[in-house]
Write a protein that holds these residues in place. Structure first.
Motif, PDB file in Angstrom:
ATOM      1  N   PRO A 241      25.304  79.336  37.253  1.00 33.47           N
ATOM      2  CA  PRO A 241      25.693  79.793  35.908  1.00 33.47           C
ATOM      3  C   PRO A 241      27.180  80.156  35.830  1.00 33.47           C
ATOM      4  CG  PRO A 241      24.536  81.533  37.066  1.00 33.47           C
ATOM      5  CD  PRO A 241      24.536  80.332  37.981  1.00 33.47           C
ATOM      6  N   TRP A 242      28.036  79.159  35.899  1.00 37.52           N
ATOM      7  CA  TRP A 242      29.479  79.351  35.886  1.00 37.52           C
ATOM      8  C   TRP A 242      29.965  80.042  34.625  1.00 37.52           C
ATOM      9  CZ3 TRP A 242      31.327  77.092  31.614  1.00 37.52           C
ATOM     10  CH2 TRP A 242      30.585  76.032  31.071  1.00 37.52           C
ATOM     11  N   TYR A 243      29.255  79.875  33.522  1.00 37.87           N
ATOM     12  CA  TYR A 243      29.683  80.417  32.235  1.00 37.87           C
ATOM     13  C   TYR A 243      29.475  81.928  32.125  1.00 37.87           C
ATOM     14  CZ  TYR A 243      24.691  79.838  31.515  1.00 37.87           C
ATOM     15  OH  TYR A 243      23.336  79.885  31.674  1.00 37.87           O
ATOM     16  N   LEU A 244      28.838  82.534  33.137  1.00 37.63           N
ATOM     17  CA  LEU A 244      28.585  83.979  33.132  1.00 37.63           C
ATOM     18  C   LEU A 244      29.713  84.786  33.759  1.00 37.63           C
ATOM     19  CD1 LEU A 244      24.836  84.050  34.242  1.00 37.63           C
ATOM     20  CD2 LEU A 244      25.751  84.402  31.943  1.00 37.63           C
ATOM     21  N   ASN A 245      30.748  84.130  34.252  1.00 36.89           N
ATOM     22  CA  ASN A 245      31.798  84.868  34.949  1.00 36.89           C
ATOM     23  C   ASN A 245      33.176  84.264  34.685  1.00 36.89           C
ATOM     24  OD1 ASN A 245      32.126  82.677  36.812  1.00 36.89           O
ATOM     25  ND2 ASN A 245      30.271  83.391  37.854  1.00 36.89           N
ATOM     26  N   ALA A 246      34.157  84.823  35.352  1.00 39.98           N
ATOM     27  CA  ALA A 246      35.539  84.391  35.157  1.00 39.98           C
ATOM     28  C   ALA A 246      35.761  82.944  35.584  1.00 39.98           C
ATOM     29  CB  ALA A 246      36.488  85.320  35.922  1.00 39.98           C
ATOM     30  N   VAL A 247      34.936  82.422  36.474  1.00 42.88           N
ATOM     31  CA  VAL A 247      35.109  81.042  36.925  1.00 42.88           C
ATOM     32  C   VAL A 247      35.029  80.084  35.741  1.00 42.88           C
ATOM     33  CG1 VAL A 247      34.133  79.185  38.336  1.00 42.88           C
ATOM     34  CG2 VAL A 247      34.284  81.505  39.255  1.00 42.88           C
TER      35      VAL A 247
ATOM     36  N   ALA B  56      36.507  87.624  32.752  1.00 40.45           N
ATOM     37  CA  ALA B  56      37.873  87.082  32.776  1.00 40.45           C
ATOM     38  C   ALA B  56      38.884  88.171  32.420  1.00 40.45           C
ATOM     39  CB  ALA B  56      37.994  85.901  31.816  1.00 40.45           C
ATOM     40  N   PHE B  57      38.608  88.954  31.360  1.00 41.97           N
ATOM     41  CA  PHE B  57      39.546  90.017  31.000  1.00 41.97           C
ATOM     42  C   PHE B  57      39.603  91.070  32.106  1.00 41.97           C
ATOM     43  CE2 PHE B  57      40.885  94.019  29.074  1.00 41.97           C
ATOM     44  CZ  PHE B  57      42.051  93.623  28.447  1.00 41.97           C
ATOM     45  N   TYR B  58      38.450  91.411  32.664  1.00 44.65           N
ATOM     46  CA  TYR B  58      38.405  92.377  33.767  1.00 44.65           C
ATOM     47  C   TYR B  58      39.298  91.894  34.923  1.00 44.65           C
ATOM     48  CZ  TYR B  58      36.560  95.382  37.439  1.00 44.65           C
ATOM     49  OH  TYR B  58      36.439  96.282  38.466  1.00 44.65           O
ATOM     50  N   THR B  59      39.193  90.617  35.247  1.00 45.15           N
ATOM     51  CA  THR B  59      39.949  90.052  36.367  1.00 45.15           C
ATOM     52  C   THR B  59      41.450  90.074  36.101  1.00 45.15           C
ATOM     53  OG1 THR B  59      38.075  88.635  36.961  1.00 45.15           O
ATOM     54  CG2 THR B  59      40.253  87.985  37.788  1.00 45.15           C
ATOM     55  N   VAL B  60      41.879  89.505  34.976  1.00 38.26           N
ATOM     56  CA  VAL B  60      43.321  89.402  34.732  1.00 38.26           C
ATOM     57  C   VAL B  60      43.942  90.761  34.414  1.00 38.26           C
ATOM     58  CG1 VAL B  60      43.230  86.960  34.093  1.00 38.26           C
ATOM     59  CG2 VAL B  60      43.091  88.699  32.300  1.00 38.26           C
ATOM     60  N   ALA B  61      43.226  91.621  33.703  1.00 35.55           N
ATOM     61  CA  ALA B  61      43.772  92.953  33.393  1.00 35.55           C
ATOM     62  C   ALA B  61      43.865  93.812  34.654  1.00 35.55           C
ATOM     63  CB  ALA B  61      42.925  93.647  32.321  1.00 35.55           C
ATOM     64  N   SER B  62      42.894  93.695  35.552  1.00 30.99           N
ATOM     65  CA  SER B  62      42.957  94.432  36.821  1.00 30.99           C
ATOM     66  C   SER B  62      44.135  93.972  37.661  1.00 30.99           C
ATOM     67  CB  SER B  62      41.660  94.246  37.615  1.00 30.99           C
ATOM     68  OG  SER B  62      40.578  94.848  36.962  1.00 30.99           O
TER      69      SER B  62
ATOM     70  N   ALA C 253      41.476  84.799  24.345  1.00 33.51           N
ATOM     71  CA  ALA C 253      40.781  84.492  23.089  1.00 33.51           C
ATOM     72  C   ALA C 253      41.135  83.089  22.589  1.00 33.51           C
ATOM     73  CB  ALA C 253      41.108  85.539  22.035  1.00 33.51           C
ATOM     74  N   GLU C 254      42.367  82.663  22.811  1.00 34.65           N
ATOM     75  CA  GLU C 254      42.792  81.338  22.350  1.00 34.65           C
ATOM     76  C   GLU C 254      42.357  80.213  23.284  1.00 34.65           C
ATOM     77  OE1 GLU C 254      47.031  81.759  21.913  1.00 34.65           O
ATOM     78  OE2 GLU C 254      46.845  82.468  19.842  1.00 34.65           O
ATOM     79  N   LYS C 255      42.276  80.485  24.579  1.00 37.25           N
ATOM     80  CA  LYS C 255      42.039  79.421  25.555  1.00 37.25           C
ATOM     81  C   LYS C 255      40.571  79.203  25.910  1.00 37.25           C
ATOM     82  CE  LYS C 255      46.471  78.753  26.246  1.00 37.25           C
ATOM     83  NZ  LYS C 255      47.141  77.706  25.551  1.00 37.25           N
ATOM     84  N   ILE C 256      39.727  80.197  25.677  1.00 32.55           N
ATOM     85  CA  ILE C 256      38.318  80.084  26.055  1.00 32.55           C
ATOM     86  C   ILE C 256      37.497  79.706  24.828  1.00 32.55           C
ATOM     87  CG2 ILE C 256      36.314  81.284  27.034  1.00 32.55           C
ATOM     88  CD1 ILE C 256      38.321  83.238  28.369  1.00 32.55           C
ATOM     89  N   THR C 257      36.555  78.801  25.024  1.00 30.85           N
ATOM     90  CA  THR C 257      35.602  78.424  23.990  1.00 30.85           C
ATOM     91  C   THR C 257      34.270  79.076  24.327  1.00 30.85           C
ATOM     92  OG1 THR C 257      36.698  76.304  23.666  1.00 30.85           O
ATOM     93  CG2 THR C 257      34.406  76.472  22.919  1.00 30.85           C
ATOM     94  N   TYR C 258      33.585  79.584  23.309  1.00 34.98           N
ATOM     95  CA  TYR C 258      32.289  80.213  23.566  1.00 34.98           C
ATOM     96  C   TYR C 258      31.318  79.150  24.050  1.00 34.98           C
ATOM     97  CZ  TYR C 258      28.363  83.307  23.391  1.00 34.98           C
ATOM     98  OH  TYR C 258      27.280  84.060  23.754  1.00 34.98           O
ATOM     99  N   TYR C 259      30.676  79.414  25.180  1.00 34.57           N
ATOM    100  CA  TYR C 259      29.744  78.463  25.783  1.00 34.57           C
ATOM    101  C   TYR C 259      28.489  78.336  24.939  1.00 34.57           C
ATOM    102  CZ  TYR C 259      26.286  76.391  28.830  1.00 34.57           C
ATOM    103  OH  TYR C 259      25.318  75.582  29.346  1.00 34.57           O
ATOM    104  N   SER C 260      28.098  77.110  24.699  1.00 26.78           N
ATOM    105  CA  SER C 260      26.806  76.837  24.070  1.00 26.78           C
ATOM    106  C   SER C 260      26.200  75.636  24.773  1.00 26.78           C
ATOM    107  CB  SER C 260      26.976  76.574  22.570  1.00 26.78           C
ATOM    108  OG  SER C 260      27.674  75.370  22.375  1.00 26.78           O
TER     109      SER C 260
END
Length: 177
Positions: free
Chosen positions: A32-38, A54-60, A13-20
């Motif tokens: 579309p890199w902004y659609l996934n953990a990349v 991203a949460f799915y990846t790191v939490a898994s 939540a602190e490190k990611i900026t919402y893509y616009s």
């Protein structure tokens, strides 16, 4: 487990900026890199799908049993994570937690049906049944003593915190509101 999950949620939540569309990364239109953990993990920007991935990846990787689910909101379709804790599934929404103008918001961190508010979905979208009631052991505000029974109690806590620390953004919750 709670502390590890909280660390992952807070860091994302602190490190990611919402893509616009104002963000410019000189990427080809067909990637579309902004659609996934990349996008979320390498560029620090993503839309809700990227936060969720991203949460799915790191939490898994951290050993949690997590899923992804599409939901509807009053504004748009949206993606959230689900997490399995002590025999129940809860909603985790890191996108919601990314409060660009203040501290991380934890209202949708391990939330049951009683806390998800304006989110809804068709029954077939719910791969795992979400717990009816949020478990206080895993819900940030209750776990940390920031859940109050009345608005007056919450206001008193906020005023005291502001007075003692000068902190302008103070989060607390009032049960059943």
């Amino acid at each position: 487990d709670y502390e590890l999950e909280l660390l992952l949620y807070t860091a994302l939540a602190e490190k990611i900026t919402y893509y616009s569309s104002e963000l410019s990364f000189d990427e080809p239109e067909n990637q579309p890199w902004y659609l996934n953990a990349v996008g979320a993990l390498t560029k620090g920007a993503a839309n809700c799908q990227g936060y969720t991935d991203a949460f799915y990846t790191v939490a898994s990787i951290a050993g949690f049993q997590v899923g992804r689910m599409g939901v509807d909101t009053p504004e748009d379709p949206h993606y959230v994570n689900t997490i399995y804790l002590d025999g129940q599934w809860y909603v985790v929404d890191v996108t919601y937690g990314d409060n660009e103008s203040g501290p991380v918001d934890y209202r949708l961190f391990n939330a049951g049906m009683d806390m998800i508010g304006e989110y809804w979905w068709d029954e077939e979208m719910e791969i795992f049944p979400i717990a009816d009631v949020t478990n206080p052991e895993y819900y940030y505000y209750q776990h940390n003593g920031l859940a109050f029974d009345t608005p007056e109690e919450a206001a008193q806590y906020i005023a005291e915190t502001w007075d003692a620390t000068g902190q302008e953004n103070v989060y607390a919750m009032v049960r059943d509101y």
